[in-house]
Design a protein around this motif. Structure first.
Motif, PDB file in Angstrom:
ATOM      1  N   GLN A   1      -4.092  -5.536   2.373  1.00  0.00           N
ATOM      2  CA  GLN A   1      -3.352  -6.626   3.013  1.00  0.00           C
ATOM      3  C   GLN A   1      -2.888  -6.233   4.400  1.00  0.00           C
ATOM      4  O   GLN A   1      -2.996  -6.995   5.356  1.00  0.00           O
ATOM      5  N   LYS A   2      -2.376  -4.981   4.513  1.00  0.00           N
ATOM      6  CA  LYS A   2      -1.884  -4.471   5.779  1.00  0.00           C
ATOM      7  C   LYS A   2      -3.003  -4.413   6.819  1.00  0.00           C
ATOM      8  O   LYS A   2      -2.779  -4.634   8.001  1.00  0.00           O
ATOM      9  N   ASP A   3      -4.222  -4.116   6.372  1.00  0.00           N
ATOM     10  CA  ASP A   3      -5.381  -4.059   7.260  1.00  0.00           C
ATOM     11  C   ASP A   3      -6.004  -5.439   7.477  1.00  0.00           C
ATOM     12  O   ASP A   3      -7.059  -5.556   8.094  1.00  0.00           O
ATOM     13  N   GLY A   4      -5.372  -6.469   6.914  1.00  0.00           N
ATOM     14  CA  GLY A   4      -5.880  -7.826   7.079  1.00  0.00           C
ATOM     15  C   GLY A   4      -7.151  -8.091   6.299  1.00  0.00           C
ATOM     16  O   GLY A   4      -7.929  -8.980   6.648  1.00  0.00           O
TER      17      GLY A   4
ATOM     18  N   VAL B   1      -4.064   0.729  -7.973  1.00  0.00           N
ATOM     19  CA  VAL B   1      -4.494  -0.621  -7.615  1.00  0.00           C
ATOM     20  C   VAL B   1      -3.421  -1.331  -6.784  1.00  0.00           C
ATOM     21  O   VAL B   1      -3.728  -2.000  -5.794  1.00  0.00           O
ATOM     22  N   ALA B   2      -2.150  -1.150  -7.151  1.00  0.00           N
ATOM     23  CA  ALA B   2      -1.058  -1.759  -6.378  1.00  0.00           C
ATOM     24  C   ALA B   2      -1.064  -1.232  -4.951  1.00  0.00           C
ATOM     25  O   ALA B   2      -0.896  -1.986  -3.986  1.00  0.00           O
ATOM     26  N   GLY B   3      -1.291   0.078  -4.803  1.00  0.00           N
ATOM     27  CA  GLY B   3      -1.335   0.691  -3.482  1.00  0.00           C
ATOM     28  C   GLY B   3      -2.504   0.175  -2.659  1.00  0.00           C
ATOM     29  O   GLY B   3      -2.358  -0.158  -1.479  1.00  0.00           O
ATOM     30  N   VAL B   4      -3.663   0.087  -3.283  1.00  0.00           N
ATOM     31  CA  VAL B   4      -4.859  -0.400  -2.581  1.00  0.00           C
ATOM     32  C   VAL B   4      -4.638  -1.835  -2.095  1.00  0.00           C
ATOM     33  O   VAL B   4      -4.956  -2.177  -0.952  1.00  0.00           O
TER      34      VAL B   4
ATOM     35  N   LEU C   1     -10.224   3.010   3.601  1.00  0.00           N
ATOM     36  CA  LEU C   1      -8.864   2.732   4.058  1.00  0.00           C
ATOM     37  C   LEU C   1      -8.408   3.835   5.009  1.00  0.00           C
ATOM     38  O   LEU C   1      -8.936   4.944   4.973  1.00  0.00           O
ATOM     39  N   ARG C   2      -7.413   3.521   5.835  1.00  0.00           N
ATOM     40  CA  ARG C   2      -6.964   4.493   6.821  1.00  0.00           C
ATOM     41  C   ARG C   2      -6.329   5.725   6.148  1.00  0.00           C
ATOM     42  O   ARG C   2      -6.676   6.845   6.435  1.00  0.00           O
TER      43      ARG C   2
END
Ligand code: ATP
Ligand code: MG
Length: 270
Positions: free
Chosen positions: A87-90, A79-82, A255-256
């Motif tokens: 956030q990084k993907d906006g 969950v922390a990673g997701v 996600l990427r």
């Protein structure tokens, strides 16, 4: 230096920031943990290691020094990673269902600081590999994905519209009535490996998305974030899951770096 490691049932994923502070990823097969340990030995002795995943304890037995290990529960790391990746993907949602398609599949609910595991199924990436191997002899993930992209499910699956034979259907005729159902009724007809592999992807994707959608309904959530290495480079599976999810008016998110959420979470925990 610091490394995040997610030792899964099939793959060991690692995440670290390189010399230019670029987040970098790598994977190994979990049945060769000696290789993982040899790779870690390339770092300085004081490297900090964030560790998670079902086989984390097993990797520990291969590691020389245990001083700098930080263990994290798999679901917390995921969950922390997701969150970091979103956030990084906006992308920013108040809440989401997170479906991790690893060897098996587990489904989580996440809102703010709260998260819980709500469901799961044994149908996952391991099922994709296992059924493909048994039915076609092909067991390499990349080959399964490539061949399935060229296959058609129409002579193997049975749709609702196939059963109703042109008559008005009580539910969406484009839904699968029976995965592999057409093959069950005409078992002597030849099917190509491509068609069989496409249908295995369909079975895996539809079971997982159906369950995830029900979870999203139960928790009254719009977004379903699908992660796990089973999705990595696997556009056919992403399409099956994405289309099924949209059909039920939920929003699918991919996600990427699909498979690396756990490793990222472990890295950030240090
Ligand atoms: P779990 O979380 O259930 O313990 P895991 O963390 O090992 O398992 P993932 O790494 O997320 O699971 O996904 C494993 C799946 O990814 C495999 O079952 C397979 O379908 C797919 N996969 C992608 N790339 C590969 C690869 N190079 N070799 C084998 N499987 C791969
Ligand atoms: Mg995993």
């Amino acid at each position: 230096h610091a490394i995040g490691i997610d030792v899964g049932g099939t793959l060991t994923k690692v995440a670290f920031f390189d010399d230019n502070q670029k987040l970098t990823f790598l994977y190994f097969l979990s049945d060769d943990l000696q290789r993982v340990s040899d790779w870690i030995a390339l770092f300085d002795d004081d490297v900090k290691i964030g560790l998670t995943g079902g086989r984390a304890e097993q990797l520990k037995t291969f590691l020389r020094c245990h001083d700098n290990l930080h263990y994290l529960v798999e679901f917390d790391a995921t969950v922390a990673g997701v969150n970091y990746q979103l956030q990084k993907d906006g992308k920013n949602f108040p809440d989401a269902v997170i479906t991790n398609i690893g060897t098996g599949t587990s489904i989580h609910y996440h809102r703010g600081d709260e998260h819980k595991r709500i469901s799961g199924t044994g149908i996952g990436g391991g099922t994709l590999l296992g059924m493909s191997a048994l039915m076609t002899g092909i067991h390499q993930f990349d080959e399964i994905v490539q061949l399935s992209a060229r296959g058609s499910r129409s002579e193997v699956d049975m749709l609702v519209s196939d059963i109703y034979f042109g008559n008005k259907t009580p539910i969406d005729g484009g839904l699968t009535a029976s995965n592999f159902g057409a093959a069950g009724l005409t078992p002597l007809m030849e099917r190509s490996k491509e068609d069989i592999l496409a249908t295995v992807q369909g079975l895996v994707g539809e079971v997982i998305s159906t369950l995830s959608i029900q979870c999203a309904f139960a928790e009254d959530v719009e977004h379903i974030v699908y992660i796990g290495s089973t999705l990595s480079g696997n556009i056919p599976l992403q399409n099956i899951i994405g289309n099924y999810t949209k059909r039920k008016n939920r929003t699918p998110i991919f996600l990427r770096d699909n498979g690396y959420s756990g490793a990222i979470g472990a890295l950030l925990s240090i």
